[in-house]
Design a protein around this motif. Sequence first.
Motif, short mmCIF file in Angstrom:
data_model
loop_
_atom_site.label_atom_id
_atom_site.label_comp_id
_atom_site.label_asym_id
_atom_site.label_seq_id
_atom_site.Cartn_x
_atom_site.Cartn_y
_atom_site.Cartn_z
N LYS A 165 -4.27 8.35 -5.92
CA LYS A 165 -5.30 9.04 -5.13
C LYS A 165 -5.06 9.58 -4.11
O LYS A 165 -3.74 9.17 -3.60
CB LYS A 165 -6.60 7.66 -4.59
N LYS A 166 -5.32 10.48 -3.56
CA LYS A 166 -4.97 11.05 -2.17
C LYS A 166 -5.36 9.93 -1.05
O LYS A 166 -6.49 9.45 -1.10
CB LYS A 166 -5.72 12.44 -1.71
N GLY A 167 -4.31 9.69 -0.18
CA GLY A 167 -4.70 8.56 0.82
C GLY A 167 -4.18 7.15 0.27
O GLY A 167 -3.07 7.22 -0.37
N LYS A 168 -4.66 6.44 0.66
CA LYS A 168 -4.17 4.98 0.48
C LYS A 168 -4.63 4.43 -0.96
O LYS A 168 -5.44 4.67 -1.63
CB LYS A 168 -4.96 3.99 1.39
N ASN A 169 -3.31 3.84 -1.66
CA ASN A 169 -3.45 3.39 -2.83
C ASN A 169 -2.75 1.92 -2.82
O ASN A 169 -1.84 1.77 -2.10
CB ASN A 169 -2.46 4.25 -3.98
N THR A 170 -3.54 0.93 -3.46
CA THR A 170 -3.07 -0.62 -3.57
C THR A 170 -2.23 -0.89 -4.65
O THR A 170 -2.84 -0.58 -5.82
CB THR A 170 -4.25 -1.47 -3.20
N ILE A 171 -1.16 -1.62 -4.53
CA ILE A 171 -0.26 -2.17 -5.50
C ILE A 171 -0.32 -3.69 -5.49
O ILE A 171 -0.07 -4.23 -4.41
CB ILE A 171 0.98 -1.38 -5.58
N GLU B 203 0.55 -1.17 -0.09
CA GLU B 203 -0.02 0.20 -0.07
C GLU B 203 1.06 1.16 0.03
O GLU B 203 1.84 1.29 0.42
CB GLU B 203 -0.79 0.13 1.26
N PHE B 204 0.50 2.15 -0.80
CA PHE B 204 1.10 3.54 -0.84
C PHE B 204 0.30 4.65 -0.63
O PHE B 204 -0.76 4.86 -1.02
CB PHE B 204 1.63 3.70 -2.45
N ASP B 205 0.51 5.17 0.47
CA ASP B 205 -0.20 6.65 1.00
C ASP B 205 0.39 7.70 0.23
O ASP B 205 1.54 8.15 0.45
CB ASP B 205 -0.14 6.69 2.56
N SER B 206 -0.56 8.46 -0.44
CA SER B 206 -0.01 9.71 -1.36
C SER B 206 -0.65 10.87 -0.51
O SER B 206 -1.81 10.91 -0.12
CB SER B 206 -0.65 9.91 -2.62
N ALA B 207 0.18 12.05 -0.36
CA ALA B 207 -0.15 13.22 0.14
C ALA B 207 -1.11 13.72 -0.50
O ALA B 207 -1.94 14.75 0.00
CB ALA B 207 1.25 14.08 0.46
N HIS C 73 7.61 9.71 -2.20
CA HIS C 73 7.57 8.67 -1.19
C HIS C 73 6.05 8.76 -0.65
O HIS C 73 5.39 9.69 -0.55
CB HIS C 73 8.33 9.20 -0.06
N SER C 74 5.72 7.64 -0.17
CA SER C 74 4.78 7.20 0.59
C SER C 74 4.79 7.84 1.95
O SER C 74 5.81 8.22 2.46
CB SER C 74 4.36 5.86 0.92
N THR C 75 3.51 8.59 2.37
CA THR C 75 3.66 9.55 3.39
C THR C 75 3.98 8.74 4.74
O THR C 75 4.57 9.17 5.75
CB THR C 75 2.24 10.28 3.81
N ASP C 76 3.80 7.32 4.76
CA ASP C 76 4.07 6.46 6.09
C ASP C 76 5.21 5.60 5.65
O ASP C 76 5.50 4.53 6.32
CB ASP C 76 2.97 5.82 6.51
#
Length: 392
Positions: A334-340, A284-288, A372-375
């Motif tokens: 997307k803003k927030g969680k993205n799944t890969i 998962e990738f969290d986008s700002a 970078h992912s926010t987390d």
Amino acid sequence: MRRLIPFALLVTTLLLPGLASAEAWTEPLNQLKKVGPEGAGNEAAAEAWQTLTDQGSAIIIPTLDAMEGSSPLAKNWMRTAVETVFANELQKEGELPAAEIRAFVADRENEPNARFLAFDLYSQISPDEAAKMVPDMLDDPSTGLRRNAVAQLITEGKKALDAGNKEEATTILGKALDGARDVDQIDEIAKLLREKLEQKVDLPKHFGFLMRWQVIAPFDNTDREGFEEVFPPENEIDLDATYKGKEEKEVSWQAYTTSDDYGMVDFNQPYSPLKQVVGYAYTEFDSAEERAAQIRLGCKNAWKIWLNGELLFGRDEYHRGMRIDQYTLPIILKKGKNTILVKACQNEQEQDWTVQWQFQLRVCDSTGTAIHSTDRQPTPEPEAATRRRPNQ
């Protein structure tokens, strides 16, 4: 002395009398585009190639343009046509469209390989002027042109280092690392920074490689049918689920972390070397913010990638080599969680060079700068033998 004349005037001059149209090279180029594997269309291509090259330097720019969207085989025919005509004109000090070749190089919308070829031509016409273009190529979409700019900075960095200017050397080599995309150059820069300048170099973070995944395997790929077969992870992501895998054995998700400098996700590590199998990796990738981005993949196995449950692309091809940024997939985060989700298929070949069952993936912008992912967590410390080159 060789004369350099405007391309439009050159074309008009060559086409008179009668003002024949550009179709004089259009038909031969169309024929070259039809060439196929195993010699298909070679006879007609050879005739078209001769017709094309007989027209002289007027065909250089149209042929470079025609490389866009052409097959690798067709590009080879076109490249040799350009090189032959150029060499002939150069030898007899004939007329060459220097300004137009330079403009073709400068236009980043043109086909990368064609631009690299054009730069080689321009370097032979005006080496000093060509050299002036190199520094601006550090973020060029053509890896060949970018490589020239990086090489120049590596040389400058070494000179600063030899002169004892460590701060200057660190700045220059850091800039080179920002632009580098070829592994040999990245390795050289990282070694200089780490060993000569005592700098900490976090390559995974620098390039945006994703290091932490959930993986599940093996599913069946007998007769290479697994690429098209839909296994449970393609329908749902339930990290607590257990499924029937290859030979009806139960498989379940497990955490996987790579400490490889190039973010290599190696299915052989948790599952041992297997053949005729399919594996999945999920993260998962969290986008700002919502934004345009790219997923860049390196993989020598057959693969598919999903972003937020939507299939982006797939390639049913095995063991044809691997390199950093081998495949570029434009995406919208997307803003927030993205799944890969990545599907990696291993085939039946038993040669030593077919053992790899792995991929590397990074998220970046269109220039290759990491997003970078926010987390994002700290990069795992490398183990003794985890730094393997991505083009093994």
